[in-house]
Design an enzyme around this catalytic site. Structure first.
Site, PDB file in Angstrom:
ATOM      1  N   ASP A  55      -8.412 -12.094  13.899  1.00 43.36           N
ATOM      2  CA  ASP A  55      -9.786 -12.334  13.486  1.00 43.36           C
ATOM      3  C   ASP A  55      -9.856 -12.313  11.970  1.00 43.36           C
ATOM      4  O   ASP A  55      -9.015 -11.708  11.295  1.00 43.36           O
ATOM      5  CB  ASP A  55     -10.751 -11.307  14.075  1.00 43.36           C
ATOM      6  N   GLY A  56     -10.870 -12.998  11.456  1.00 47.62           N
ATOM      7  CA  GLY A  56     -11.148 -13.016  10.033  1.00 47.62           C
ATOM      8  C   GLY A  56     -12.614 -12.722   9.811  1.00 47.62           C
ATOM      9  O   GLY A  56     -13.442 -12.927  10.703  1.00 47.62           O
ATOM     10  N   GLU A 105      -9.330 -16.308   8.864  1.00 51.00           N
ATOM     11  CA  GLU A 105      -8.904 -16.557  10.248  1.00 51.00           C
ATOM     12  C   GLU A 105      -7.460 -17.056  10.271  1.00 51.00           C
ATOM     13  O   GLU A 105      -6.646 -16.607  11.085  1.00 51.00           O
ATOM     14  CB  GLU A 105      -9.817 -17.597  10.915  1.00 51.00           C
ATOM     15  N   ASP A 107     -10.642 -16.363  18.062  1.00 53.53           N
ATOM     16  CA  ASP A 107     -12.005 -16.788  18.391  1.00 53.53           C
ATOM     17  C   ASP A 107     -12.461 -17.889  17.427  1.00 53.53           C
ATOM     18  O   ASP A 107     -13.624 -18.240  17.388  1.00 53.53           O
ATOM     19  CB  ASP A 107     -12.978 -15.611  18.425  1.00 53.53           C
ATOM     20  N   HIS A 110     -16.905 -11.526  20.080  1.00 55.67           N
ATOM     21  CA  HIS A 110     -18.050 -10.613  20.145  1.00 55.67           C
ATOM     22  C   HIS A 110     -18.711 -10.575  21.524  1.00 55.67           C
ATOM     23  O   HIS A 110     -19.923 -10.546  21.634  1.00 55.67           O
ATOM     24  CB  HIS A 110     -19.072 -10.966  19.063  1.00 55.67           C
ATOM     25  N   ASP A 126     -11.875  -7.620  15.017  1.00 51.98           N
ATOM     26  CA  ASP A 126     -13.073  -7.837  14.220  1.00 51.98           C
ATOM     27  C   ASP A 126     -13.390  -6.614  13.363  1.00 51.98           C
ATOM     28  O   ASP A 126     -13.683  -6.741  12.170  1.00 51.98           O
ATOM     29  CB  ASP A 126     -14.252  -8.178  15.130  1.00 51.98           C
TER      30      ASP A 126
END
Length: 174
Positions: A36-37, A76, A98, A153, A163
């Site tokens: 994740d970023g 990301e 994601d 999320h 995240d």
């Protein structure tokens, strides 16, 4: 009398790609990298995270970092890049993201960019080319790399943890 034409151009609706919204099933001997970023602003301070899992029974190895001035897309991509860099040559890997930008870049767009000399279909230079090239080189170092998209999320524990780490890294770079 026909309705007046709108002064706004409307992009044609993209074909819906039906992507599985479930965690990937781990193949025998496969390492999963959950990525994740995050970015405060865009551009602004950013963070990335990669959770490297070699089995379902072991806790993931948590990697994270950031930059003081970056974009969410770069973070990301950096998460995937650093996750792949953490593995030995010849690994079998599934990168879980994601980010549709990362997924589409690696699975749909890159072959065309390379064929056109790192130009988009419209003839413009590819944005973030250096990191796309680094990702391509990392993929080439491994026996097999597949890409899997999950909705972010929505309560998936490893996506949520990635995240948290990415957001914390972004805050540390603010």
């Amino acid at each position: 009398m026909p309705p007046a034409k709108s002064p706004y151009r409307r992009r044609p609706a993209a074909k819906s790609k039906s992507l599985p919204d479930v965690p990937p099933e781990r193949a025998l001997g496969e390492t999963l990298i959950w990525t994740d970023g995050a970015c405060q602003g865009n551009p602004g301070p950013g963070g990335w995270a990669a959770l490297v899992t070699t089995s379902d029974d072991e806790a993931p190895i948590e990697l994270s970092g950031g930059a003081p001035h970056t974009t969410n897309n770069i973070m990301e991509m950096t998460a995937a890049l650093e996750g792949l860099r953490s593995l030995p040559d010849g690994s079998t890997v599934c990168v879980v993201t994601d980010s549709r930008y990362l997924l589409d870049g690696m699975t749909s767009w890159m072959a065309g960019w390379k064929k056109r000399g790192w130009k988009t279909a419209g003839g413009d230079p590819v944005k973030n080319r250096a990191i796309w090239e680094a990702l391509d080189a990392e993929v080439g170092r491994h026996a097999s790399v597949r890409w899997h998209w999950v909705r972010g999320h929505v309560g998936n524990a490893l996506n949520e943890r990635a995240d948290e780490l990415a957001v914390a890294a972004a805050a540390a770079n603010a």
